[in-house]
Each structure stands twice: as C-alpha cells, then as structure tokens.
Scaffold this motif. Structure first.
Motif, PDB file in Angstrom:
ATOM      1  N   LEU A  23     103.723  46.012 110.978  1.00 11.28           N
ATOM      2  CA  LEU A  23     103.325  45.373 109.726  1.00 11.28           C
ATOM      3  C   LEU A  23     101.809  45.300 109.696  1.00 11.28           C
ATOM      4  N   VAL A  24     101.206  45.934 108.702  1.00  6.93           N
ATOM      5  CA  VAL A  24      99.759  45.880 108.494  1.00  6.93           C
ATOM      6  C   VAL A  24      99.483  44.894 107.367  1.00  6.93           C
ATOM      7  N   LEU A  25      98.737  43.850 107.681  1.00  6.21           N
ATOM      8  CA  LEU A  25      98.342  42.870 106.676  1.00  6.21           C
ATOM      9  C   LEU A  25      96.844  42.987 106.431  1.00  6.21           C
ATOM     10  N   GLU A  26      96.476  43.237 105.205  1.00  9.67           N
ATOM     11  CA  GLU A  26      95.072  43.355 104.843  1.00  9.67           C
ATOM     12  C   GLU A  26      94.786  42.465 103.637  1.00  9.67           C
ATOM     13  N   GLY A  27      93.533  42.094 103.476  1.00  8.55           N
ATOM     14  CA  GLY A  27      93.116  41.269 102.352  1.00  8.55           C
ATOM     15  C   GLY A  27      91.700  40.781 102.569  1.00  8.55           C
ATOM     16  N   ARG A  28      91.148  40.181 101.545  1.00  9.15           N
ATOM     17  CA  ARG A  28      89.791  39.640 101.643  1.00  9.15           C
ATOM     18  C   ARG A  28      89.753  38.456 102.607  1.00  9.15           C
ATOM     19  N   ASP A  29      88.542  38.019 102.946  1.00  7.62           N
ATOM     20  CA  ASP A  29      88.379  36.790 103.707  1.00  7.62           C
ATOM     21  C   ASP A  29      89.040  35.646 102.938  1.00  7.62           C
ATOM     22  N   GLY A  30      89.863  34.872 103.633  1.00  7.27           N
ATOM     23  CA  GLY A  30      90.531  33.748 102.996  1.00  7.27           C
ATOM     24  C   GLY A  30      91.798  34.110 102.254  1.00  7.27           C
ATOM     25  N   ALA A  31      92.265  35.344 102.375  1.00  3.94           N
ATOM     26  CA  ALA A  31      93.434  35.770 101.597  1.00  3.94           C
ATOM     27  C   ALA A  31      94.736  35.155 102.102  1.00  3.94           C
ATOM     28  N   GLY A  32      94.754  34.648 103.334  1.00  5.14           N
ATOM     29  CA  GLY A  32      95.959  33.989 103.832  1.00  5.14           C
ATOM     30  C   GLY A  32      96.728  34.771 104.871  1.00  5.14           C
ATOM     31  N   LYS A  33      96.085  35.737 105.527  1.00  5.49           N
ATOM     32  CA  LYS A  33      96.788  36.533 106.526  1.00  5.49           C
ATOM     33  C   LYS A  33      97.261  35.679 107.708  1.00  5.49           C
ATOM     34  N   ASP A  34      96.388  34.814 108.218  1.00 13.72           N
ATOM     35  CA  ASP A  34      96.734  34.017 109.396  1.00 13.72           C
ATOM     36  C   ASP A  34      97.927  33.110 109.124  1.00 13.72           C
ATOM     37  N   GLY A  35      97.911  32.443 107.983  1.00 19.61           N
ATOM     38  CA  GLY A  35      99.019  31.555 107.650  1.00 19.61           C
ATOM     39  C   GLY A  35     100.321  32.314 107.469  1.00 19.61           C
ATOM     40  N   THR A  36     100.231  33.498 106.870  1.00 23.52           N
ATOM     41  CA  THR A  36     101.423  34.329 106.696  1.00 23.52           C
ATOM     42  C   THR A  36     101.990  34.733 108.051  1.00 23.52           C
ATOM     43  N   ILE A  37     101.121  35.140 108.952  1.00 23.43           N
ATOM     44  CA  ILE A  37     101.570  35.548 110.282  1.00 23.43           C
ATOM     45  C   ILE A  37     102.210  34.380 111.017  1.00 23.43           C
ATOM     46  N   LYS A  38     101.637  33.201 110.867  1.00 20.67           N
ATOM     47  CA  LYS A  38     102.204  32.018 111.529  1.00 20.67           C
ATOM     48  C   LYS A  38     103.636  31.775 111.068  1.00 20.67           C
ATOM     49  N   ARG A  39     103.880  31.870 109.759  1.00 20.92           N
ATOM     50  CA  ARG A  39     105.237  31.644 109.243  1.00 20.92           C
ATOM     51  C   ARG A  39     106.180  32.770 109.667  1.00 20.92           C
ATOM     52  N   LEU A  40     105.681  33.994 109.680  1.00 21.06           N
ATOM     53  CA  LEU A  40     106.512  35.131 110.060  1.00 21.06           C
ATOM     54  C   LEU A  40     106.971  35.047 111.517  1.00 21.06           C
ATOM     55  N   THR A  41     106.079  34.646 112.389  1.00 25.61           N
ATOM     56  CA  THR A  41     106.342  34.735 113.832  1.00 25.61           C
ATOM     57  C   THR A  41     106.813  33.429 114.459  1.00 25.61           C
ATOM     58  N   GLU A  42     106.887  32.362 113.687  1.00 26.74           N
ATOM     59  CA  GLU A  42     107.125  31.019 114.235  1.00 26.74           C
ATOM     60  C   GLU A  42     108.344  30.952 115.142  1.00 26.74           C
ATOM     61  N   HIS A  43     109.410  31.650 114.792  1.00 28.88           N
ATOM     62  CA  HIS A  43     110.650  31.569 115.572  1.00 28.88           C
ATOM     63  C   HIS A  43     111.033  32.901 116.217  1.00 28.88           C
ATOM     64  N   LEU A  44     110.135  33.867 116.186  1.00 25.90           N
ATOM     65  CA  LEU A  44     110.437  35.165 116.784  1.00 25.90           C
ATOM     66  C   LEU A  44     110.141  35.160 118.281  1.00 25.90           C
ATOM     67  N   SER A  45     110.700  36.136 118.975  1.00 27.98           N
ATOM     68  CA  SER A  45     110.496  36.257 120.410  1.00 27.98           C
ATOM     69  C   SER A  45     109.061  36.687 120.713  1.00 27.98           C
ATOM     70  N   THR A  46     108.393  35.942 121.595  1.00 33.12           N
ATOM     71  CA  THR A  46     107.030  36.327 121.971  1.00 33.12           C
ATOM     72  C   THR A  46     107.022  37.612 122.778  1.00 33.12           C
ATOM     73  N   ARG A  47     108.123  37.941 123.410  1.00 33.64           N
ATOM     74  CA  ARG A  47     108.204  39.182 124.194  1.00 33.64           C
ATOM     75  C   ARG A  47     108.326  40.412 123.306  1.00 33.64           C
ATOM     76  N   ALA A  48     108.912  40.233 122.137  1.00 36.37           N
ATOM     77  CA  ALA A  48     109.159  41.374 121.252  1.00 36.37           C
ATOM     78  C   ALA A  48     108.254  41.370 120.028  1.00 36.37           C
ATOM     79  N   THR A  49     107.309  40.434 119.965  1.00 33.75           N
ATOM     80  CA  THR A  49     106.411  40.319 118.811  1.00 33.75           C
ATOM     81  C   THR A  49     104.975  40.251 119.310  1.00 33.75           C
TER      82      THR A  49
END
Length: 252
Positions: free
Chosen positions: A33-59
């Motif tokens: 998954l490639v996430l791109e956008g301007r500064d402040g576009a919300g990439k970090d917050g999106t990634i946090k929600r996406l990965t919150e319950h995923l396996s750290t070994r596979a993500t």
C-alpha cells in the motif's frame, strides 16, 4: 446480539483487515500500500487505524529517511526494493519512491534529469512488481489549502504533536501551487492500468480513513470478506482521471 454486531463501524472495518491478513498469511499473498499526500494530509493517522490490530510480524510500515551518500549513488529504486513484502506480508509505504515526484521536485532535492527519469521508469518498476504477483495499491490523500493550514498550525501549537513538525512544514503553504503542479504531473504520468492511482478527499479525517480501509479490503481481501463491506463513497474516494484536476475533485 453477537460480537460482530456490537462492534463500531471502525472496529468492523478493522476486523475485516484482520481477516484479510489471516487469509493472506495462509495463501502467501504479498501486498503493498502506497500512501501519498501533502504535508498534513493524514497519512500517519490512516496508517495507525489500518495497522492497529494487525500482526506486527506480517505488517511493516516503511518511512525511509533522507538517503545517505552511498544510497544516492545507487539505482533510485534500490533502497525500496529491500523493503518489498515476502509471502503473507503487507508493506505500507509512508514516504515511498514518489518522493522524487513530489518534495524533490518542489525543493530541488534532485535534478530535473533525475526527476524525468523517475517519471519514465516508475510505471515499468510498478509493472514488474504487479507482474511478479505483488498486489499494489496507490492512494493519494488530497486536502484543501485551508485545511492544511489548520493542521500545520495545530502541529506547531500542540506539544503532543511536536514530533510531527518538520522543516518542510514551513514551506508547504508558500509553495502550495508548486506542490499542486508536481501532484498533477505525478498522477498523470504514473497512473497506469496495472498500477492506477486512487484519490481520497481527506479534509474529513475519520471519513477519509474509513474510505481507505474499505478500499484496501475491496482491493486485497478475498471476495468472501470484501462483500461484507460497502464500497467507499465515490464522492469521497475515486479512481484518478485527468478531469479530476480541473473539475474540483482535487484541490487546486
């Protein structure tokens, strides 16, 4: 009431992502998954929600720092190749190879020849990834100039967000038009049938995050999982087309 019914909308999407990953681990699917956008576009917050319950070994979330002198002497894509997924893995690029089409163009961090070479080579690089069996999804998070101003101001005034502040914040608003031009060129030149761009209108952070999560599920998950989730609102998330640059769907 069963457990699934009692979950919030966000939690149901996150459960879908967990099921998607379980299936990918069993099948050996590889996903980028490639996430791109301007500064402040919300990439970090999106990634946090996406990965919150995923396996750290596979993500893995990849956000590479400025290249070293040795890396600058290498083939441009080389430093990204070593982070590509193995079987069952999801790799999220936050700061991908598209740095060369964005901030490097605006800030002259690379030469015009290097930038032209990137725009020529990126579609071929991505074609090789897809033809090798890797699932690739590219998403551009788009925000308005006023929304960016508010978010960058919040970074400066909120002590809990001080780690988000970067030198690039200082010029993001002043060089807004330059970043718009770089975005338009990038999307037009690297949107291909095998590796298309999808754009999300991200002024509303929660709505944008949920739209991206839905799209990830429909792009990567098995049909049995994907059909349990509504597709994102096409007014919120849509496949890129040249008309979006001028019809108001992308911020000028």
């Amino acid at each position: 009431m069963n457990t699934t019914e009692s979950l919030s909308h966000l939690e149901r999407l996150q459960l879908g992502l967990v099921e998607m990953q379980q299936a990918a681990i069993r099948s050996g699917k590889r996903m980028i998954l490639v996430l791109e956008g301007r500064d402040g576009a919300g990439k970090d917050g999106t990634i946090k929600r996406l990965t919150e319950h995923l396996s750290t070994r596979a993500t893995r979330v990849v956000a590479l720092p400025k290249p070293t002198e040795r890396e600058r002497s290498q083939w441009y894509f080389q430093r990204y190749v070593q982070h590509l997924p193995a079987a069952g893995e999801l790799v999220i690029f936050n700061r991908s190879w598209y740095n060369r089409a964005g901030v490097e163009v605006v800030m002259d961090f690379s030469t015009r020849d290097e930038q032209a070479e990137f725009l020529r080579d990126a579609p071929d690089f991505e074609r090789m990834l897809v033809e090798s069996g890797i699932g690739l999804l590219k998403v551009w998070l788009d925000i308005t100039k006023e929304e960016q101003r508010k978010r960058l101001e919040s970074r400066r005034t909120n002590p809990l967000k001080r780690l988000k502040v970067s030198d690039m914040d200082a010029v993001a608003q002043d060089r807004w038009s330059d970043y718009s031009a770089a975005r338009d060129t990038m999307l037009l030149r690297t949107h291909t049938p095998l590796a298309p761009w999808f754009c999300v209108r991200a002024d509303d952070k929660p709505a944008a995050r949920k739209a991206i999560m839905k799209h990830v599920l429909h792009h990567f998950a098995d049909p049995g999982i994907a059909r349990t989730v509504k597709r994102p609102d096409p007014e919120r998330l849509f496949p890129f087309e040249a008309a979006a640059i001028t019809d108001g769907r992308l911020a000028p």
